[in-house]
Design a protein around this motif. Structure first.
Motif, PDB file in Angstrom:
ATOM      1  N   UNK A 203      -9.751  48.204  15.558  1.00  0.00           N
ATOM      2  CA  UNK A 203      -8.803  49.441  15.732  1.00  0.00           C
ATOM      3  C   UNK A 203      -7.357  48.995  14.980  1.00  0.00           C
ATOM      4  N   UNK A 204      -6.816  50.167  14.144  1.00  0.00           N
ATOM      5  CA  UNK A 204      -5.589  49.888  13.966  1.00  0.00           C
ATOM      6  C   UNK A 204      -5.500  50.150  12.446  1.00  0.00           C
ATOM      7  N   UNK A 205      -5.224  51.147  11.689  1.00  0.00           N
ATOM      8  CA  UNK A 205      -5.135  51.329  10.524  1.00  0.00           C
ATOM      9  C   UNK A 205      -6.445  51.364   9.736  1.00  0.00           C
ATOM     10  N   UNK A 206      -7.466  51.653  10.389  1.00  0.00           N
ATOM     11  CA  UNK A 206      -9.016  51.449   9.613  1.00  0.00           C
ATOM     12  C   UNK A 206      -8.889  52.744   8.817  1.00  0.00           C
ATOM     13  N   UNK A 207      -8.441  53.965   9.192  1.00  0.00           N
ATOM     14  CA  UNK A 207      -8.620  55.166   8.603  1.00  0.00           C
ATOM     15  C   UNK A 207      -7.537  55.295   7.461  1.00  0.00           C
ATOM     16  N   UNK A 208      -6.212  54.645   7.713  1.00  0.00           N
ATOM     17  CA  UNK A 208      -5.309  54.969   6.694  1.00  0.00           C
ATOM     18  C   UNK A 208      -5.845  53.992   5.459  1.00  0.00           C
ATOM     19  N   UNK A 209      -6.612  52.900   5.511  1.00  0.00           N
ATOM     20  CA  UNK A 209      -7.105  51.925   4.511  1.00  0.00           C
ATOM     21  C   UNK A 209      -8.178  52.883   3.757  1.00  0.00           C
ATOM     22  N   UNK A 210      -9.117  53.373   4.579  1.00  0.00           N
ATOM     23  CA  UNK A 210     -10.005  54.080   3.561  1.00  0.00           C
ATOM     24  C   UNK A 210      -9.310  55.356   3.073  1.00  0.00           C
ATOM     25  N   UNK A 211      -8.439  55.958   3.430  1.00  0.00           N
ATOM     26  CA  UNK A 211      -7.582  56.966   2.687  1.00  0.00           C
ATOM     27  C   UNK A 211      -6.932  56.427   1.399  1.00  0.00           C
ATOM     28  N   UNK A 212      -6.351  55.193   1.365  1.00  0.00           N
ATOM     29  CA  UNK A 212      -5.800  54.602   0.528  1.00  0.00           C
ATOM     30  C   UNK A 212      -6.634  54.363  -0.614  1.00  0.00           C
ATOM     31  N   UNK A 213      -7.860  54.065  -0.367  1.00  0.00           N
ATOM     32  CA  UNK A 213      -8.952  53.731  -1.427  1.00  0.00           C
ATOM     33  C   UNK A 213      -9.334  55.099  -2.080  1.00  0.00           C
ATOM     34  N   UNK A 214      -9.460  56.147  -1.289  1.00  0.00           N
ATOM     35  CA  UNK A 214      -9.661  57.560  -1.977  1.00  0.00           C
ATOM     36  C   UNK A 214      -8.595  57.950  -2.746  1.00  0.00           C
ATOM     37  N   UNK A 215      -7.201  57.492  -2.558  1.00  0.00           N
ATOM     38  CA  UNK A 215      -6.238  57.923  -3.260  1.00  0.00           C
ATOM     39  C   UNK A 215      -6.276  56.996  -4.684  1.00  0.00           C
ATOM     40  N   UNK A 216      -6.606  55.631  -4.598  1.00  0.00           N
ATOM     41  CA  UNK A 216      -6.840  54.816  -5.766  1.00  0.00           C
ATOM     42  C   UNK A 216      -8.166  55.264  -6.546  1.00  0.00           C
ATOM     43  N   UNK A 217      -8.818  56.111  -6.172  1.00  0.00           N
ATOM     44  CA  UNK A 217      -9.779  56.575  -6.713  1.00  0.00           C
ATOM     45  C   UNK A 217      -9.725  57.811  -7.577  1.00  0.00           C
ATOM     46  N   UNK A 218      -8.425  58.435  -7.190  1.00  0.00           N
ATOM     47  CA  UNK A 218      -7.909  59.790  -7.765  1.00  0.00           C
ATOM     48  C   UNK A 218      -8.156  60.913  -6.914  1.00  0.00           C
ATOM     49  N   UNK A 219      -8.314  60.782  -5.780  1.00  0.00           N
ATOM     50  CA  UNK A 219      -8.551  61.614  -4.858  1.00  0.00           C
ATOM     51  C   UNK A 219      -7.032  61.866  -4.194  1.00  0.00           C
ATOM     52  N   UNK A 260      -7.680  48.528  -4.979  1.00  0.00           N
ATOM     53  CA  UNK A 260      -9.049  48.774  -4.674  1.00  0.00           C
ATOM     54  C   UNK A 260      -9.659  50.010  -4.444  1.00  0.00           C
ATOM     55  N   UNK A 261     -10.630  50.453  -4.849  1.00  0.00           N
ATOM     56  CA  UNK A 261     -11.426  51.800  -4.999  1.00  0.00           C
ATOM     57  C   UNK A 261     -12.471  51.694  -3.899  1.00  0.00           C
ATOM     58  N   UNK A 262     -13.236  50.528  -4.049  1.00  0.00           N
ATOM     59  CA  UNK A 262     -14.655  50.248  -3.327  1.00  0.00           C
ATOM     60  C   UNK A 262     -14.484  49.132  -2.361  1.00  0.00           C
ATOM     61  N   UNK A 263     -14.885  49.279  -1.173  1.00  0.00           N
ATOM     62  CA  UNK A 263     -15.065  48.200  -0.421  1.00  0.00           C
ATOM     63  C   UNK A 263     -16.373  47.734  -0.546  1.00  0.00           C
ATOM     64  N   UNK A 264     -16.654  46.246  -0.461  1.00  0.00           N
ATOM     65  CA  UNK A 264     -17.883  45.695  -0.429  1.00  0.00           C
ATOM     66  C   UNK A 264     -18.580  45.655   1.046  1.00  0.00           C
TER      67      UNK A 264
END
Length: 280
Positions: A203-219, A260-264
């Protein structure tokens, strides 16, 4: 189904019932509901069986054993289970206004994800909302909420019934559009492209990190803060701890600095489950 609504929950059947009644009252019906259950007891499963029958809702219960806060893991499993191309994410303590699903579908656009917010209620007011209040839509009426203890505040404008005012507020609000786990949506193909949620994160910013990777991918994010309305029922959060915040912040910093775009540590951890779903 035009959309899959993914609702996260954990041992909160009282709130979850109110949320699902909200989905039974939506202005559109061509969507499925996926309950991303982070290890609830049988009480939640029993509730879902009853609501399927009472309201004819299409509900897929995706569950795993309780091993502490594993929301990112169960969300990834829910993504895999989703049958539609467009996924709407919310939580089991967020009651949707009757146009919530319709709004997410209306504003969906290729190469974008939608960023919404929530209207928070106090614990006292949360416990006053009944199923009838949801069915009648009273719980979204500012006069009714004020009569039951809601304080006057500029933020109450979020429940405006004026489409013109909602449009204006979405344009001028200084709040940055981000991925907010209680009210966001995206195309499934875009979620797959970034490998879903990072399962190292608690818990704590896990959703924001996901969104940041979407943005890094061009979304790009599109704000629907004053269009897609949910009211948030207040409750205790026993899963909050400083160590998790610190770990999550470190992962987010890596995502930002490395673009980063993809998480491992995402959907790839469930390849066998994906294969099973395809086989089925």
């Amino acid at each position: 189904m035009r959309a899959s609504v993914i609702i996260s929950t954990y041992n909160s059947p009282l709130w979850l019932e109110r949320v699902l009644v909200g989905y039974a009252c939506q202005s559109v019906s061509d969507f499925e509901i996926i309950i991303a259950d982070d290890g609830s007891t049988q009480e939640t499963a029993n509730l879902l069986s009853r609501l399927r029958e009472d309201y004819k809702l299409v509900i897929n219960h995706v569950w795993h054993e309780d091993q502490g806060f594993q929301k990112t893991r169960i969300l990834n499993k829910a993504v895999i289970a989703a049958k539609s191309d467009y996924l709407i994410f919310t939580d089991g303590d967020c009651i949707p206004r009757q146009d919530f699903v319709e709004t997410h579908l209306r504003y969906s656009e290729q190469d974008y994800f939608l960023s919404g917010g929530h209207f928070p209620l106090s614990k006292e007011l949360s416990h006053q909302i009944t199923l009838d209040d949801i069915k009648s839509r009273r719980c979204f009426d500012l006069n009714w909420l004020k009569a039951h203890g809601l304080s006057s505040n500029f933020k109450n404008i979020k429940l405006t019934k004026s489409s013109t005012l909602a449009n204006l507020m979405n344009r001028i609000t200084p709040t940055k559009p981000t991925w907010n786990g209680g009210n966001a949506s995206a195309w499934k193909k875009d979620i797959l492209a970034v490998n879903g949620f990072d399962e190292r994160m608690k818990y704590g910013g896990e959703d924001r990190e996901f969104g940041e990777r979407l943005i890094n991918s061009g979304i790009q994010p599109k704000r629907v803060r004053y269009f897609a309305i949910i009211i948030h029922l207040e409750h205790e959060r026993g899963y909050v701890n400083q160590a998790a915040w610190e770990k999550n912040n470190a992962i987010r910093e890596e995502t930002k600095s490395q673009k980063r775009i993809k998480t491992e540590f995402g959907l790839n951890l469930h390849e066998s489950e994906q294969t099973q779903l395809i086989d089925d």
